[in-house]
Design a protein around this motif. Sequence first.
Motif, PDB file in Angstrom:
ATOM      1  N   VAL A 141      -7.007 -10.727   7.584  1.00  0.00           N
ATOM      2  CA  VAL A 141      -6.634 -11.956   8.288  1.00  0.00           C
ATOM      3  C   VAL A 141      -5.788 -11.631   9.513  1.00  0.00           C
ATOM      4  CG1 VAL A 141      -5.350 -14.124   8.119  1.00  0.00           C
ATOM      5  CG2 VAL A 141      -6.743 -13.350   6.190  1.00  0.00           C
ATOM      6  N   LEU A 142      -4.863 -10.687   9.355  1.00  0.00           N
ATOM      7  CA  LEU A 142      -3.941 -10.333  10.435  1.00  0.00           C
ATOM      8  C   LEU A 142      -4.534  -9.337  11.419  1.00  0.00           C
ATOM      9  CD1 LEU A 142      -0.629  -9.975   8.388  1.00  0.00           C
ATOM     10  CD2 LEU A 142      -1.224 -11.815   9.963  1.00  0.00           C
ATOM     11  N   ASP A 143      -5.666  -8.760  11.059  1.00  0.00           N
ATOM     12  CA  ASP A 143      -6.283  -7.709  11.871  1.00  0.00           C
ATOM     13  C   ASP A 143      -5.326  -6.535  12.058  1.00  0.00           C
ATOM     14  OD1 ASP A 143      -8.339  -6.508  13.293  1.00  0.00           O
ATOM     15  OD2 ASP A 143      -7.759  -7.397  15.215  1.00  0.00           O
ATOM     16  N   ARG A 144      -4.709  -6.131  10.937  1.00  0.00           N
ATOM     17  CA  ARG A 144      -3.799  -4.981  10.930  1.00  0.00           C
ATOM     18  C   ARG A 144      -4.168  -4.077   9.771  1.00  0.00           C
ATOM     19  NH1 ARG A 144       2.217  -6.801  12.899  1.00  0.00           N
ATOM     20  NH2 ARG A 144       1.628  -8.647  14.107  1.00  0.00           N
ATOM     21  N   SER A 145      -3.578  -2.897   9.768  1.00  0.00           N
ATOM     22  CA  SER A 145      -3.830  -1.994   8.656  1.00  0.00           C
ATOM     23  C   SER A 145      -3.141  -2.507   7.401  1.00  0.00           C
ATOM     24  CB  SER A 145      -3.309  -0.589   8.989  1.00  0.00           C
ATOM     25  OG  SER A 145      -1.895  -0.589   9.027  1.00  0.00           O
ATOM     26  N   GLU A 146      -3.599  -2.023   6.257  1.00  0.00           N
ATOM     27  CA  GLU A 146      -2.967  -2.450   5.007  1.00  0.00           C
ATOM     28  C   GLU A 146      -1.518  -1.979   4.944  1.00  0.00           C
ATOM     29  OE1 GLU A 146      -3.655  -1.960   0.176  1.00  0.00           O
ATOM     30  OE2 GLU A 146      -5.345  -1.681   1.562  1.00  0.00           O
ATOM     31  N   THR A 147      -1.260  -0.776   5.466  1.00  0.00           N
ATOM     32  CA  THR A 147       0.111  -0.253   5.470  1.00  0.00           C
ATOM     33  C   THR A 147       1.028  -1.134   6.312  1.00  0.00           C
ATOM     34  OG1 THR A 147      -0.653   2.022   5.177  1.00  0.00           O
ATOM     35  CG2 THR A 147       1.559   1.719   6.079  1.00  0.00           C
ATOM     36  N   ALA A 148       0.552  -1.514   7.490  1.00  0.00           N
ATOM     37  CA  ALA A 148       1.358  -2.381   8.366  1.00  0.00           C
ATOM     38  C   ALA A 148       1.594  -3.737   7.718  1.00  0.00           C
ATOM     39  CB  ALA A 148       0.670  -2.545   9.713  1.00  0.00           C
ATOM     40  N   THR A 149       0.597  -4.237   6.993  1.00  0.00           N
ATOM     41  CA  THR A 149       0.724  -5.535   6.326  1.00  0.00           C
ATOM     42  C   THR A 149       1.746  -5.461   5.197  1.00  0.00           C
ATOM     43  OG1 THR A 149      -1.566  -6.052   6.866  1.00  0.00           O
ATOM     44  CG2 THR A 149      -0.549  -7.338   5.112  1.00  0.00           C
ATOM     45  N   ARG A 150       1.738  -4.366   4.455  1.00  0.00           N
ATOM     46  CA  ARG A 150       2.748  -4.179   3.409  1.00  0.00           C
ATOM     47  C   ARG A 150       4.150  -4.154   4.003  1.00  0.00           C
ATOM     48  NH1 ARG A 150       1.143  -2.368  -1.637  1.00  0.00           N
ATOM     49  NH2 ARG A 150      -1.096  -1.980  -1.863  1.00  0.00           N
ATOM     50  N   GLN A 151       4.292  -3.521   5.163  1.00  0.00           N
ATOM     51  CA  GLN A 151       5.598  -3.451   5.811  1.00  0.00           C
ATOM     52  C   GLN A 151       6.062  -4.836   6.268  1.00  0.00           C
ATOM     53  OE1 GLN A 151       4.778  -0.567   8.866  1.00  0.00           O
ATOM     54  NE2 GLN A 151       5.276   1.190   7.552  1.00  0.00           N
ATOM     55  N   LEU A 152       5.120  -5.642   6.763  1.00  0.00           N
ATOM     56  CA  LEU A 152       5.460  -7.008   7.158  1.00  0.00           C
ATOM     57  C   LEU A 152       5.989  -7.802   5.968  1.00  0.00           C
ATOM     58  CD1 LEU A 152       2.454  -8.010   9.456  1.00  0.00           C
ATOM     59  CD2 LEU A 152       4.852  -7.895  10.154  1.00  0.00           C
ATOM     60  N   ALA A 153       5.279  -7.724   4.847  1.00  0.00           N
ATOM     61  CA  ALA A 153       5.691  -8.462   3.654  1.00  0.00           C
ATOM     62  C   ALA A 153       7.036  -7.965   3.140  1.00  0.00           C
ATOM     63  CB  ALA A 153       4.627  -8.336   2.568  1.00  0.00           C
ATOM     64  N   SER A 154       7.244  -6.648   3.186  1.00  0.00           N
ATOM     65  CA  SER A 154       8.505  -6.080   2.709  1.00  0.00           C
ATOM     66  C   SER A 154       9.664  -6.536   3.588  1.00  0.00           C
ATOM     67  CB  SER A 154       8.415  -4.552   2.718  1.00  0.00           C
ATOM     68  OG  SER A 154       9.639  -3.967   2.316  1.00  0.00           O
ATOM     69  N   ARG A 155       9.463  -6.538   4.900  1.00  0.00           N
ATOM     70  CA  ARG A 155      10.519  -6.984   5.812  1.00  0.00           C
ATOM     71  C   ARG A 155      10.833  -8.463   5.589  1.00  0.00           C
ATOM     72  NH1 ARG A 155       8.596  -4.823  10.224  1.00  0.00           N
ATOM     73  NH2 ARG A 155       7.546  -6.648  11.103  1.00  0.00           N
ATOM     74  N   ALA A 156       9.782  -9.266   5.421  1.00  0.00           N
ATOM     75  CA  ALA A 156       9.983 -10.695   5.161  1.00  0.00           C
ATOM     76  C   ALA A 156      10.713 -10.906   3.845  1.00  0.00           C
ATOM     77  CB  ALA A 156       8.631 -11.410   5.134  1.00  0.00           C
ATOM     78  N   ARG A 157      10.350 -10.118   2.836  1.00  0.00           N
ATOM     79  CA  ARG A 157      10.982 -10.254   1.517  1.00  0.00           C
ATOM     80  C   ARG A 157      12.477  -9.983   1.602  1.00  0.00           C
ATOM     81  NH1 ARG A 157       8.117  -6.545  -0.831  1.00  0.00           N
ATOM     82  NH2 ARG A 157       6.292  -7.942  -0.861  1.00  0.00           N
ATOM     83  N   ARG A 158      12.856  -8.960   2.344  1.00  0.00           N
ATOM     84  CA  ARG A 158      14.286  -8.635   2.500  1.00  0.00           C
ATOM     85  C   ARG A 158      15.020  -9.769   3.202  1.00  0.00           C
ATOM     86  NH1 ARG A 158      12.189  -3.502   3.882  1.00  0.00           N
ATOM     87  NH2 ARG A 158      12.489  -3.938   6.102  1.00  0.00           N
TER      88      ARG A 158
END
Length: 290
Positions: A141-158
């Motif tokens: 959906v974001l047109d990003r790598s899975e690693t980058a998407t995990r980092q986005l979610a982790s940053r948002a979670r913090r």
Amino acid sequence: MDEQDFLTVRFEEHRPHLHAVAYRMLGSRAEAEDAVQEAWLRVTRADTAAVDNVGGWLTTVVARICLNVLRTRHREEPLDAHVPDPVLAPIESSDPEQEALLADSVGLALLVVLETLGPAERLAFVLHDMFAVPFDEIAAVLDRSETATRQLASRARRRVRGARPGADADLGAQRAVVEAFLTAARGGDLETLVSLLAPDVVVRADGGTLRPSSVVQGREAVARGAMTFARAAELGRLALVNGSVGAVGLTEGRIVSVAAFTVSDGRVIALDILTDPERLARLDPAVLDG
């Protein structure tokens, strides 16, 4: 049953879930409804022959629409304070449909925190942490790598964990604090008001485009502000606001304000007030009667 009829049936089955996704993404019930309707229009034009997981596919369709809305909104000048659309119910609800809606909602305090996230962060967090969508699907959906998407979610979670107030779950305890707050405001009891507020309490008031919006922090300032709104407290009627105890201001059968209280350890730590007449006009006062 032809393909169109099949899609119609499946879409209606998933509509509540799709609306829940859109509401968490956008914080607006009207925009959520528009996003779901737009998703239906896209579905009717799409080739679904290769779709195995209809529910997952519909979720990503709605997510893409919401992402576009968030990106447009993010470019616009933000208001001083924005309170998401509330979900209301009687303080003692016995309506199964309304209870289901409340169960599907999230607290306004959390939605306010989500408003501080960037569009991509919000999508990654909402889809993964709230709806358990796999990261590979979110990455598409974001047109990003899975690693980058995990980092986005982790940053948002913090950010969510750092900013989200820890609210008391006991509705009875919440009710006692909110009732005491309203009583003190009506009676001009500054000392009691101060005692009911956490030292770092924050009040966000959203009056929409035609009225000033504001953010007030600190219990002394909040207590003094509450004293000036004794009339609003007089109009206040207890209700469930996104599943927590709050107050709805009613006059001549119209909703003129909605106050969502976040109570922690017996004190108010956040108060989100919506007085935007345009958005309040979309709320039905009849839901408060059960």
